[in-house]
Scaffold this motif. Structure first.
Motif, PDB file in Angstrom:
ATOM      1  N   GLY A 138       0.819  -1.203   0.000  1.00 12.59           N
ATOM      2  CA  GLY A 138       0.000   0.000   0.000  1.00 12.59           C
ATOM      3  C   GLY A 138       0.852   1.251   0.000  1.00 12.59           C
ATOM      4  N   ALA A 139       0.354   2.316  -0.636  1.00 13.76           N
ATOM      5  CA  ALA A 139       1.105   3.572  -0.713  1.00 13.76           C
ATOM      6  C   ALA A 139       0.171   4.764  -0.506  1.00 13.76           C
ATOM      7  CB  ALA A 139       1.822   3.673  -2.055  1.00 13.76           C
ATOM      8  N   GLY A 140      -0.821   4.599   0.367  1.00 13.83           N
ATOM      9  CA  GLY A 140      -1.748   5.681   0.672  1.00 13.83           C
ATOM     10  C   GLY A 140      -1.318   6.442   1.920  1.00 13.83           C
ATOM     11  N   GLY A 141      -2.276   7.119   2.531  1.00  9.25           N
ATOM     12  CA  GLY A 141      -1.992   7.922   3.719  1.00  9.25           C
ATOM     13  C   GLY A 141      -1.446   7.098   4.869  1.00  9.25           C
ATOM     14  N   ALA A 142      -1.914   5.866   5.005  1.00  8.20           N
ATOM     15  CA  ALA A 142      -1.468   5.024   6.117  1.00  8.20           C
ATOM     16  C   ALA A 142       0.032   4.749   6.005  1.00  8.20           C
ATOM     17  CB  ALA A 142      -2.259   3.720   6.137  1.00  8.20           C
ATOM     18  N   ASN A 183       2.706  -1.401  -4.400  1.00 10.52           N
ATOM     19  CA  ASN A 183       1.359  -0.840  -4.502  1.00 10.52           C
ATOM     20  C   ASN A 183       0.737  -1.163  -5.853  1.00 10.52           C
ATOM     21  OD1 ASN A 183      -0.710   0.685  -3.236  1.00 10.52           O
ATOM     22  ND2 ASN A 183      -0.308   2.351  -4.656  1.00 10.52           N
ATOM     23  N   ARG A 184      -0.596  -1.353  -5.835  1.00 15.52           N
ATOM     24  CA  ARG A 184      -1.336  -1.603  -7.075  1.00 15.52           C
ATOM     25  C   ARG A 184      -1.040  -0.513  -8.105  1.00 15.52           C
ATOM     26  NH1 ARG A 184      -7.678  -1.665  -6.200  1.00 15.52           N
ATOM     27  NH2 ARG A 184      -7.142   0.453  -5.556  1.00 15.52           N
ATOM     28  N   THR A 185      -1.082   0.736  -7.654  1.00 10.36           N
ATOM     29  CA  THR A 185      -0.717   1.860  -8.536  1.00 10.36           C
ATOM     30  C   THR A 185       0.755   2.170  -8.285  1.00 10.36           C
ATOM     31  OG1 THR A 185      -2.953   2.682  -8.197  1.00 10.36           O
ATOM     32  CG2 THR A 185      -1.394   4.188  -9.251  1.00 10.36           C
ATOM     33  N   LYS A 227       2.274   5.702  -7.299  1.00  9.29           N
ATOM     34  CA  LYS A 227       2.123   6.235  -5.934  1.00  9.29           C
ATOM     35  C   LYS A 227       3.239   5.715  -5.020  1.00  9.29           C
ATOM     36  CE  LYS A 227      -2.029   6.406  -4.045  1.00  9.29           C
ATOM     37  NZ  LYS A 227      -3.403   5.882  -3.761  1.00  9.29           N
ATOM     38  N   THR A 261      -2.722  -1.368   3.204  1.00 10.61           N
ATOM     39  CA  THR A 261      -3.783  -1.055   2.241  1.00 10.61           C
ATOM     40  C   THR A 261      -5.112  -0.921   2.982  1.00 10.61           C
ATOM     41  OG1 THR A 261      -4.468  -3.339   1.824  1.00 10.61           O
ATOM     42  CG2 THR A 261      -2.637  -2.485   0.501  1.00 10.61           C
ATOM     43  N   SER A 262      -6.088  -0.395   2.272  1.00  7.89           N
ATOM     44  CA  SER A 262      -7.429  -0.292   2.858  1.00  7.89           C
ATOM     45  C   SER A 262      -8.305  -1.461   2.408  1.00  7.89           C
ATOM     46  CB  SER A 262      -8.060   1.042   2.459  1.00  7.89           C
ATOM     47  OG  SER A 262      -8.086   1.151   1.045  1.00  7.89           O
ATOM     48  N   THR A 263      -7.688  -2.511   1.853  1.00  5.42           N
ATOM     49  CA  THR A 263      -8.465  -3.632   1.305  1.00  5.42           C
ATOM     50  C   THR A 263      -9.385  -4.270   2.350  1.00  5.42           C
ATOM     51  OG1 THR A 263      -6.531  -4.984   1.736  1.00  5.42           O
ATOM     52  CG2 THR A 263      -6.881  -4.334  -0.544  1.00  5.42           C
ATOM     53  N   GLN A 319     -13.024  -3.377   2.703  1.00  4.86           N
ATOM     54  CA  GLN A 319     -13.986  -3.985   1.763  1.00  4.86           C
ATOM     55  C   GLN A 319     -14.012  -5.503   1.922  1.00  4.86           C
ATOM     56  OE1 GLN A 319     -11.314  -2.261  -0.798  1.00  4.86           O
ATOM     57  NE2 GLN A 319     -11.894  -0.485   0.409  1.00  4.86           N
ATOM     58  N   GLU A 339     -11.508  -7.434   1.602  1.00  3.29           N
ATOM     59  CA  GLU A 339     -10.643  -8.032   0.580  1.00  3.29           C
ATOM     60  C   GLU A 339      -9.212  -8.155   1.089  1.00  3.29           C
ATOM     61  OE1 GLU A 339     -10.902  -5.533  -2.847  1.00  3.29           O
ATOM     62  OE2 GLU A 339     -13.074  -5.799  -3.022  1.00  3.29           O
ATOM     63  N   ILE A 366      -5.080  -7.915  -0.536  1.00  2.00           N
ATOM     64  CA  ILE A 366      -4.290  -7.515  -1.699  1.00  2.00           C
ATOM     65  C   ILE A 366      -3.787  -8.757  -2.433  1.00  2.00           C
ATOM     66  CG2 ILE A 366      -2.134  -7.346  -0.388  1.00  2.00           C
ATOM     67  CD1 ILE A 366      -1.493  -4.847  -2.102  1.00  2.00           C
TER      68      ILE A 366
HETATM   69  P1  ATR Z   1      -5.300   5.142   3.655  1.00  2.00           P
HETATM   70  O1  ATR Z   1      -5.344   6.549   4.149  1.00  2.00           O
HETATM   71  O2  ATR Z   1      -6.026   4.136   4.498  1.00  2.00           O
HETATM   72  O3  ATR Z   1      -3.911   4.686   3.324  1.00  2.00           O
HETATM   73  P2  ATR Z   1      -5.759   5.573   0.870  1.00  2.00           P
HETATM   74  O4  ATR Z   1      -4.859   6.762   0.896  1.00  2.00           O
HETATM   75  O5  ATR Z   1      -7.031   5.637   0.094  1.00  2.00           O
HETATM   76  O6  ATR Z   1      -6.175   5.140   2.310  1.00  2.00           O
HETATM   77  O7  ATR Z   1      -4.883   4.332   0.345  1.00  2.00           O
HETATM   78  C1  ATR Z   1      -5.426   3.050   0.196  1.00  2.00           C
HETATM   79  C2  ATR Z   1      -4.325   2.074  -0.210  1.00  2.00           C
HETATM   80  O8  ATR Z   1      -4.885   0.750  -0.320  1.00  2.00           O
HETATM   81  C3  ATR Z   1      -3.697   2.384  -1.552  1.00  2.00           C
HETATM   82  O9  ATR Z   1      -2.354   1.971  -1.532  1.00  2.00           O
HETATM   83  C4  ATR Z   1      -4.529   1.508  -2.502  1.00  2.00           C
HETATM   84  O10 ATR Z   1      -3.887   1.172  -3.699  1.00  2.00           O
HETATM   85  P3  ATR Z   1      -3.953   2.204  -4.962  1.00  2.00           P
HETATM   86  O11 ATR Z   1      -2.991   3.305  -4.638  1.00  2.00           O
HETATM   87  O12 ATR Z   1      -3.564   1.402  -6.122  1.00  2.00           O
HETATM   88  O13 ATR Z   1      -5.400   2.687  -5.019  1.00  2.00           O
HETATM   89  C5  ATR Z   1      -4.677   0.276  -1.649  1.00  2.00           C
HETATM   90  N1  ATR Z   1      -5.838  -0.540  -2.067  1.00  2.00           N
HETATM   91  C6  ATR Z   1      -7.142  -0.292  -1.818  1.00  2.00           C
HETATM   92  N2  ATR Z   1      -7.915  -1.276  -2.341  1.00  2.00           N
HETATM   93  C7  ATR Z   1      -7.064  -2.156  -2.932  1.00  2.00           C
HETATM   94  C8  ATR Z   1      -7.232  -3.395  -3.638  1.00  2.00           C
HETATM   95  N3  ATR Z   1      -8.442  -3.929  -3.830  1.00  2.00           N
HETATM   96  N4  ATR Z   1      -6.124  -4.046  -4.075  1.00  2.00           N
HETATM   97  C9  ATR Z   1      -4.886  -3.523  -3.872  1.00  2.00           C
HETATM   98  N5  ATR Z   1      -4.656  -2.369  -3.217  1.00  2.00           N
HETATM   99  C10 ATR Z   1      -5.730  -1.691  -2.749  1.00  2.00           C
END
Ligand code: ATR
Length: 266
Positions: free
Chosen positions: A126-130, A149-151, A154, A188-190, A193, A195, A197
């Motif tokens: 994961g590469a989001g805010g967390a 990270n998926r993207t 980032k 990640t925030s998976t 949902q 889910e 990764i």
């Molecule tokens: P947070 O603040 O919790 O980190 P965020 O900034 O929205 O939330 O980041 C969510 C992270 O979970 C991202 O790294 C996201 O990947 P992308 O940057 O590709 O969107 C990752 N993530 C969320 N759902 C995912 C999934 N189904 N599979 C893989 N990575 C997922």
């Protein structure tokens, strides 16, 4: 009685009031700590009102960490690098100081679990805010970090920003090196949902320890449940991180460091 609060939306699930109430009892602090539902439209005004009416400090959770950061007049280095804060403190002159204790909460919990030793290889998913919130303390703890990270872009942006603090690189989910990581952290925030990764099972199975920054009381998070199914060992969810970030926020406000053991983390 000094007033503190945690702000988020949603907020009903928050364990912070219980944690801070236990800290206050143990350290005999005359304070009250409540959970408040932040308004998506009027969060800034709500925070200003809270402090105008005598609030001493607050924690900030999703989705307000970046907005709270922008409200503050002074920032710790950790908050500046995270560009987000989980803790605000009212200073004597009425201005607001922002800190980000999430990363210290994580490293405190990893130390408690005996998962943190210098010069380890850590894979962060994961590469989001967390992720952004914990990179600085992990690099300061001399960890070698791969961000997957998926993207990919980032992860690359984060690696570029934090490489000044230590050894960090970005990698695509299907290009994760075939090595035994000392620790894999799910950021990640998976799980929100339900889910997990999508990476190769053997990467998880070869890791010495695995940590999910999300937590679930009375059950396993989806990531932990998945790792258990794969036969992985040394698994932990992020409840101890929550306790750790709370302890460091409490210390900032009250000048006393609570012991994480006062809370039942298991
Ligand atoms: P947070 O603040 O919790 O980190 P965020 O900034 O929205 O939330 O980041 C969510 C992270 O979970 C991202 O790294 C996201 O990947 P992308 O940057 O590709 O969107 C990752 N993530 C969320 N759902 C995912 C999934 N189904 N599979 C893989 N990575 C997922």
């Amino acid at each position: 009685m000094d007033k503190y609060a945690v702000w988020g939306n949603p907020i009903a699930q928050s364990k912070s009031p219980q944690i801070h109430t236990i800290f206050a009892q143990h350290t005999q602090q005359n304070m009250v700590y409540t959970a408040i539902l932040g308004s998506l439209e009027h969060f800034e005004q709500q925070i200003q009102d809270f402090f105008t009416q005598g609030g001493k400090g607050c924690n900030i959770t999703a989705p307000f960490k970046e907005r709270a950061f922008k409200l503050a007049h002074h920032h710790s280095e950790r908050a500046l690098t995270a560009e987000a804060c989980n803790t605000l403190k009212r200073l004597d002159d009425g201005s607001l100081y922002a800190d980000n204790t999430d990363g210290l909460g994580l490293t405190s919990d990893l130390q408690r679990l005996n998962y943190l030793h210098p010069n380890q290889s850590i894979l962060i998913l994961g590469a989001g805010g967390a992720t952004k919130g914990v990179l600085l303390p992990l690099l300061q703890a001399e960890q070698n970090i791969w961000i997957a990270n998926r993207t990919l872009s980032k992860a690359q942006d984060l690696a570029q920003k934090f490489v000044q603090f230590g050894n960090v690189q970005a990698v695509a989910l299907d290009q994760i090196p075939n090595k035994s990581f000392d620790l894999i952290i799910n950021a990640t925030s998976t799980g929100l949902q339900g889910e997990v990764i999508n990476i190769e099972n053997k990467i998880l199975q070869n890791a010495t320890a695995l940590y999910d920054m999300q937590y679930a009381k009375q059950s396993d998070t989806p990531f932990i449940a998945h790792c258990k199914q794969l036969g992985c060992h040394n698994l932990s969810d992020g409840f101890g991180m929550l306790v750790g970030q709370a302890a460091h926020a409490f210390e900032l406000w009250r000048g006393i460091m609570p012991q994480m053991e006062w809370i039942d983390i298991t």
